[in-house]
Write a protein that holds these residues in place. Structure first.
Motif, PDB file in Angstrom:
ATOM      1  N   ARG A  40       0.869  -1.185   0.000  1.00 52.16           N
ATOM      2  CA  ARG A  40       0.000   0.000   0.000  1.00 52.16           C
ATOM      3  C   ARG A  40       0.899   1.226   0.000  1.00 52.16           C
ATOM      4  NH1 ARG A  40      -2.520   3.314   3.936  1.00 52.16           N
ATOM      5  NH2 ARG A  40      -4.589   4.059   3.312  1.00 52.16           N
ATOM      6  N   ALA A  75      -6.247  -7.714   9.140  1.00 56.53           N
ATOM      7  CA  ALA A  75      -5.353  -6.823   8.388  1.00 56.53           C
ATOM      8  C   ALA A  75      -4.811  -5.737   9.318  1.00 56.53           C
ATOM      9  CB  ALA A  75      -6.109  -6.199   7.219  1.00 56.53           C
ATOM     10  N   VAL A  76      -3.499  -5.636   9.374  1.00 58.52           N
ATOM     11  CA  VAL A  76      -2.860  -4.772  10.372  1.00 58.52           C
ATOM     12  C   VAL A  76      -1.746  -3.939   9.736  1.00 58.52           C
ATOM     13  CG1 VAL A  76      -1.690  -4.702  12.614  1.00 58.52           C
ATOM     14  CG2 VAL A  76      -3.261  -6.589  12.099  1.00 58.52           C
ATOM     15  N   ILE A  77      -1.723  -2.662  10.091  1.00 54.27           N
ATOM     16  CA  ILE A  77      -0.589  -1.811   9.692  1.00 54.27           C
ATOM     17  C   ILE A  77       0.169  -1.382  10.954  1.00 54.27           C
ATOM     18  CG2 ILE A  77       0.173   0.290   8.545  1.00 54.27           C
ATOM     19  CD1 ILE A  77      -2.303   0.186   6.774  1.00 54.27           C
ATOM     20  N   HIS A  78      -0.396  -0.435  11.698  1.00 53.49           N
ATOM     21  CA  HIS A  78       0.365   0.252  12.745  1.00 53.49           C
ATOM     22  C   HIS A  78       0.810  -0.676  13.871  1.00 53.49           C
ATOM     23  CE1 HIS A  78       1.226   3.134  15.989  1.00 53.49           C
ATOM     24  NE2 HIS A  78       1.626   3.892  14.982  1.00 53.49           N
ATOM     25  N   ILE A 107     -10.345  -5.018   9.434  1.00 51.27           N
ATOM     26  CA  ILE A 107      -9.258  -4.024   9.361  1.00 51.27           C
ATOM     27  C   ILE A 107      -9.621  -2.802  10.203  1.00 51.27           C
ATOM     28  CG2 ILE A 107     -10.188  -2.922   7.254  1.00 51.27           C
ATOM     29  CD1 ILE A 107      -7.203  -2.558   6.378  1.00 51.27           C
ATOM     30  N   GLY A 108      -8.581  -2.089  10.644  1.00 48.24           N
ATOM     31  CA  GLY A 108      -8.793  -0.792  11.275  1.00 48.24           C
ATOM     32  C   GLY A 108      -8.547  -0.799  12.770  1.00 48.24           C
ATOM     33  N   GLY A 109      -7.363  -0.340  13.186  1.00 46.64           N
ATOM     34  CA  GLY A 109      -7.061  -0.218  14.607  1.00 46.64           C
ATOM     35  C   GLY A 109      -6.872  -1.541  15.322  1.00 46.64           C
ATOM     36  N   THR A 114     -13.024  -3.669  -0.405  1.00 44.28           N
ATOM     37  CA  THR A 114     -13.448  -2.950   0.804  1.00 44.28           C
ATOM     38  C   THR A 114     -14.966  -2.875   0.841  1.00 44.28           C
ATOM     39  OG1 THR A 114     -11.490  -1.554   0.779  1.00 44.28           O
ATOM     40  CG2 THR A 114     -13.412  -0.675   1.929  1.00 44.28           C
ATOM     41  N   SER A 152      -8.103   4.049  14.382  1.00 43.78           N
ATOM     42  CA  SER A 152      -6.966   3.694  13.530  1.00 43.78           C
ATOM     43  C   SER A 152      -5.977   4.848  13.431  1.00 43.78           C
ATOM     44  CB  SER A 152      -7.485   3.341  12.127  1.00 43.78           C
ATOM     45  OG  SER A 152      -6.404   3.269  11.220  1.00 43.78           O
ATOM     46  N   ASN A 153      -4.711   4.558  13.706  1.00 39.85           N
ATOM     47  CA  ASN A 153      -3.645   5.542  13.505  1.00 39.85           C
ATOM     48  C   ASN A 153      -3.492   5.864  12.030  1.00 39.85           C
ATOM     49  OD1 ASN A 153      -1.883   6.219  15.916  1.00 39.85           O
ATOM     50  ND2 ASN A 153      -2.244   4.044  16.187  1.00 39.85           N
ATOM     51  N   THR A 154      -3.628   4.862  11.199  1.00 39.79           N
ATOM     52  CA  THR A 154      -3.335   5.013   9.773  1.00 39.79           C
ATOM     53  C   THR A 154      -4.467   5.707   9.030  1.00 39.79           C
ATOM     54  OG1 THR A 154      -2.141   2.926   9.951  1.00 39.79           O
ATOM     55  CG2 THR A 154      -2.589   3.738   7.724  1.00 39.79           C
ATOM     56  N   LYS A 155      -5.698   5.349   9.372  1.00 40.69           N
ATOM     57  CA  LYS A 155      -6.840   5.894   8.630  1.00 40.69           C
ATOM     58  C   LYS A 155      -7.944   6.265   9.615  1.00 40.69           C
ATOM     59  CE  LYS A 155      -8.823   5.281   4.142  1.00 40.69           C
ATOM     60  NZ  LYS A 155      -8.992   4.492   2.941  1.00 40.69           N
ATOM     61  N   GLY A 177     -14.470  -2.721   8.009  1.00 39.43           N
ATOM     62  CA  GLY A 177     -13.757  -1.911   8.983  1.00 39.43           C
ATOM     63  C   GLY A 177     -14.258  -0.482   8.903  1.00 39.43           C
ATOM     64  N   ARG A 178     -13.696   0.353   9.712  1.00 40.84           N
ATOM     65  CA  ARG A 178     -12.661   0.077  10.673  1.00 40.84           C
ATOM     66  C   ARG A 178     -13.296  -0.280  12.016  1.00 40.84           C
ATOM     67  NH1 ARG A 178     -12.850   4.385  14.206  1.00 40.84           N
ATOM     68  NH2 ARG A 178     -14.142   5.867  13.089  1.00 40.84           N
ATOM     69  N   HIS A 186     -16.496  -1.552   3.871  1.00 46.69           N
ATOM     70  CA  HIS A 186     -16.793  -0.672   5.010  1.00 46.69           C
ATOM     71  C   HIS A 186     -17.645  -1.429   6.040  1.00 46.69           C
ATOM     72  CE1 HIS A 186     -14.737   2.466   2.953  1.00 46.69           C
ATOM     73  NE2 HIS A 186     -15.549   2.423   1.912  1.00 46.69           N
TER      74      HIS A 186
HETATM   75  C1  LIG Z   1      -6.255   1.080   5.067  1.00 38.84           C
HETATM   76  C2  LIG Z   1      -7.392   1.015   5.995  1.00 38.84           C
HETATM   77  N1  LIG Z   1      -8.670   0.785   5.568  1.00 38.84           N
HETATM   78  C3  LIG Z   1      -9.543   0.793   6.558  1.00 38.84           C
HETATM   79  C4  LIG Z   1     -10.998   0.589   6.383  1.00 38.84           C
HETATM   80  O1  LIG Z   1     -11.733   0.655   7.383  1.00 38.84           O
HETATM   81  O2  LIG Z   1     -11.391   0.324   5.258  1.00 38.84           O
HETATM   82  S1  LIG Z   1      -8.826   1.079   8.080  1.00 38.84           S
HETATM   83  C5  LIG Z   1      -7.301   1.168   7.357  1.00 38.84           C
HETATM   84  C6  LIG Z   1      -6.059   1.417   8.145  1.00 38.84           C
HETATM   85  C7  LIG Z   1      -5.559   0.161   8.842  1.00 38.84           C
HETATM   86  O3  LIG Z   1      -4.380   0.497   9.516  1.00 38.84           O
HETATM   87  P1  LIG Z   1      -4.204   0.338  11.082  1.00 38.84           P
HETATM   88  O4  LIG Z   1      -4.010  -1.123  11.334  1.00 38.84           O
HETATM   89  O5  LIG Z   1      -2.935   1.118  11.352  1.00 38.84           O
HETATM   90  O6  LIG Z   1      -5.402   0.909  11.743  1.00 38.84           O
END
Ligand SMILES: Cc1nc(C(=O)O)sc1CCOP(=O)(O)O
Ligand SMILES: Cc1ncc(COP(=O)(O)OP(=O)(O)O)c(N)n1
Ligand SMILES: [Mg+2]
Length: 211
Positions: free
Chosen positions: A39, A182-185, A162-164, A107, A134-137, A129-130, A109
């Motif tokens: 991403r 699904a995890v980023i931060h 996904i999300g936080g 996605t 979420s730090n990222t989004k 998600g989320r 939502h």
């Molecule tokens: C890219 C993304 N999409 C989201 C959705 O809800 O569709 S939340 C998200 C960010 C996920 O990153 P983190 O794990 O750092 O919260």
């Protein structure tokens, strides 16, 4: 194709800057991540190609799958999977161009109707998600864990959350029916590759509880 169950690690160009992309993703794979999503929101085509190609080779070595975010052309050129959001183009067209064997995710939502359409268009998994802050989004629309239970009941394709998501809250989503987390931060904010591997192992272990 790897099974669509387990940790789904998504890269972040800020967290994985300064040479961290490959060692940190390698660590996530060593820790058990089954899917990696590239991403990168930049428009630097040459760098995106080089990074995605390197990630594709890394995933192949680990028996995992690479998914490209947003960019069908890049996924086609590399012969890997694709994730599309609601504004990113047609899942049906992506399925047509990538073929039946490719992993194509969408996605959804917090809307089961979007999932219905994604499945009809040939999605391999549906992402909701989320679920948490979420730090990222931070502005992504919010979803509740109950949605996962209903989605798992209604659809045969794997459900992704996904999300936080953190090590502290992931189990609650898996219990509700998430096959992919699904995890980023919470994964890639680690101070070292060793810590990424430790976190990835801990996320992966949530899918194989000791009975
Ligand atoms: C890219 C993304 N999409 C989201 C959705 O809800 O569709 S939340 C998200 C960010 C996920 O990153 P983190 O794990 O750092 O919260
Ligand atoms: C697994 C997964 N789920 C959801 C998203 C979000 O996709 P999208 O809504 O297109 O937002 P961006 O990631 O493109 O900002 C995702 N990437 N991966
Ligand atoms: Mg997108």
């Amino acid at each position: 194709m790897s099974s669509l169950r387990g940790l789904y690690a998504i890269t972040d160009s800020l967290l994985l800057a300064e040479g961290r992309l490959i060692p940190y993703v390698d660590a996530a794979l060593k820790g058990g991540a089954r899917l990696i999503q590239y991403r990168d929101k930049s428009h630097d085509g040459a760098r995106r190609w080089d990074e995605a190609q390197a990630l594709s080779e890394l995933c192949t070595r680990h028996g995992a799958d690479l998914i490209i975010n947003d960019d069908l052309d890049l996924a086609v050129r590399l012969g890997v999977g694709l994730h599309l959001g609601q504004e990113d183009g047609s899942l049906a067209e992506a399925r047509k161009q990538l073929g039946q064997a490719a992993i194509v995710g969408g996605t959804c939502h917090a809307q089961l109707a979007l999932a219905e359409r994604a499945v009809q268009e040939g999605a391999s998994y549906i992402a909701f998600g989320r679920f948490f802050n979420s730090n990222t989004k931070p502005d992504a629309p919010a979803a509740t864990p109950e949605l996962l239970t209903e989605a798992q009941r209604r659809f045969t394709v794997p459900v992704c959350a996904i999300g936080g998501i953190t090590l502290g809250n992931a189990a609650s989503l898996i219990e509700r029916g998430a096959s992919l987390i699904a995890v980023i931060h919470a994964l890639f904010s680690a101070p070292s590759a060793e810590e990424v591997e430790r976190r990835a192992q801990a996320f992966s272990a949530l899918f194989n509880p000791i009975l």
